[in-house]
Scaffold this motif. Structure first.
Motif, PDB file in Angstrom:
ATOM      1  N   TYR A   1       0.812  -2.461  -6.827  1.00 17.57           N
ATOM      2  CA  TYR A   1       0.633  -1.521  -5.626  1.00 17.57           C
ATOM      3  C   TYR A   1      -0.883  -1.084  -5.556  1.00 17.57           C
ATOM      4  O   TYR A   1      -1.580  -0.798  -6.552  1.00 17.57           O
ATOM      5  N   THR A   2      -1.202  -0.881  -4.338  1.00 18.27           N
ATOM      6  CA  THR A   2      -2.555  -0.153  -3.951  1.00 18.27           C
ATOM      7  C   THR A   2      -2.174   1.287  -3.728  1.00 18.27           C
ATOM      8  O   THR A   2      -1.559   1.364  -2.421  1.00 18.27           O
ATOM      9  N   TYR A   3      -2.648   2.205  -4.435  1.00 17.16           N
ATOM     10  CA  TYR A   3      -2.290   3.513  -4.250  1.00 17.16           C
ATOM     11  C   TYR A   3      -3.320   4.182  -3.577  1.00 17.16           C
ATOM     12  O   TYR A   3      -4.359   4.177  -3.771  1.00 17.16           O
ATOM     13  N   VAL A   4      -2.868   5.016  -2.450  1.00 21.05           N
ATOM     14  CA  VAL A   4      -3.911   5.708  -1.649  1.00 21.05           C
ATOM     15  C   VAL A   4      -4.282   7.153  -2.189  1.00 21.05           C
ATOM     16  O   VAL A   4      -3.246   8.089  -1.982  1.00 21.05           O
ATOM     17  N   ASP A   5      -5.187   7.270  -2.821  1.00 20.51           N
ATOM     18  CA  ASP A   5      -5.329   8.445  -3.737  1.00 20.51           C
ATOM     19  C   ASP A   5      -6.004   9.568  -3.124  1.00 20.51           C
ATOM     20  O   ASP A   5      -7.411   9.527  -3.276  1.00 20.51           O
TER      21      ASP A   5
ATOM     22  N   PRO B   1      -1.642  -0.795 -10.944  1.00 15.55           N
ATOM     23  CA  PRO B   1      -2.439  -1.312  -9.890  1.00 15.55           C
ATOM     24  C   PRO B   1      -2.369  -2.869  -9.520  1.00 15.55           C
ATOM     25  O   PRO B   1      -2.595  -3.231  -8.464  1.00 15.55           O
ATOM     26  N   GLU B   2      -1.743  -3.398 -10.303  1.00 16.51           N
ATOM     27  CA  GLU B   2      -1.587  -4.808 -10.113  1.00 16.51           C
ATOM     28  C   GLU B   2      -0.606  -4.913  -9.315  1.00 16.51           C
ATOM     29  O   GLU B   2      -0.482  -6.283  -8.558  1.00 16.51           O
TER      30      GLU B   2
ATOM     31  N   LYS C   1      -5.584   6.295   5.926  1.00 17.87           N
ATOM     32  CA  LYS C   1      -5.170   5.226   5.266  1.00 17.87           C
ATOM     33  C   LYS C   1      -3.372   5.478   4.945  1.00 17.87           C
ATOM     34  O   LYS C   1      -2.556   4.486   4.878  1.00 17.87           O
TER      35      LYS C   1
ATOM     36  N   VAL D   1       0.992  -1.285  -0.169  1.00 19.42           N
ATOM     37  CA  VAL D   1       0.113   0.061  -0.092  1.00 19.42           C
ATOM     38  C   VAL D   1       1.038   1.278  -0.001  1.00 19.42           C
ATOM     39  O   VAL D   1       1.891   1.331   0.654  1.00 19.42           O
TER      40      VAL D   1
ATOM     41  N   SER E   1       0.137   3.052   5.802  1.00 23.06           N
ATOM     42  CA  SER E   1       0.652   2.543   4.273  1.00 23.06           C
ATOM     43  C   SER E   1       1.887   1.909   4.733  1.00 23.06           C
ATOM     44  O   SER E   1       2.522   2.140   5.688  1.00 23.06           O
TER      45      SER E   1
END
Length: 213
Positions: free
Chosen positions: A73-77, A70-71, A93, A48, A97
């Motif tokens: 990393y999970t990005y906190v936008d 996105p495959e 979040k 994350v 991270s």
């Protein structure tokens, strides 16, 4: 190499030694392309990832890279927040991270990180929360000492940043810090990070090209 490039290489070697003494993990990259590759190599896939609205992170292409994979990393936008409550939730979040991406407004020749923040979301993640903090900062932000660093930030970084953010502050109008207490001020918190209690948590990539503000 040009004389300036040679000087940056010599200076970076010394600063990296000082940063390692302070429990920072530090690297030198001559170009922003090198910095991007180094940053990517430091982020474990499946993590994350959050960020602090850094112009430098965008300039080297790191933010685009993370968001376009996105495959991996999970990005906190946080830009998706529609109101103050959602912004708080995105910040929570970010606090949790695995990797937090940011720059530093300045750093000193003896390896300290110097930052000024408005909301405090960026410096709070630097101080505590994310498992890893990756800082990308250009060598032209090196200052002699803490006092010189704060002087540089308030004069060279804050006025153009206020303009970038379309803020109604005195420095956005005059180009000079007015010691304002405006609710729009981006100079609410002054944070000096002199060391990390957790060795290697803070990773600093020094770059031999001008970046950010």
């Amino acid at each position: 190499m040009t004389p300036k490039e040679t000087a940056y290489t010599i200076q970076a070697e010394r600063v990296i030694g000082e940063m390692k003494r302070r429990n920072f993990e530090a690297f030198y990259c001559p170009t922003k392309e090198d910095a991007l590759k180094k940053a990517i190599s430091l982020i474990e896939k499946g993590s994350v990832v959050g960020s602090g609205g850094s112009a430098t992170i965008k300039e080297i292409g790191l933010l685009d890279y993370v968001m376009s994979h996105p495959e991996d990393y999970t990005y906190v936008d946080r830009s998706l927040a529609k109101n103050d409550q959602e912004a708080r939730e995105y910040h929570a979040k970010n606090i949790l991270s695995d990797y937090y991406l940011m720059s530093s407004n300045a750093f000193t020749a003896d390896g300290q990180l110097i930052n000024i923040d408005g909301n405090g979301n960026r410096v709070s993640c630097l101080c505590f929360g994310p498992k890893h903090v990756i800082i990308v900062v250009s060598m032209n932000k090196m200052c002699a000492d803490v006092e010189d660093a704060y002087r540089r930030i308030r004069q060279d970084a804050c006025p153009p940043n206020a303009l970038r953010l379309n803020l109604d502050t005195p420095c956005a109008k005059t180009g000079y810090c007015a010691e304002c207490t405006s609710t729009s001020s981006i100079c609410a918190s002054f944070v000096t990070t002199r060391m990390s209690r957790y060795p290697g948590r803070i990773k600093v990539i020094l770059v031999g090209e001008p970046l950010g503000f």
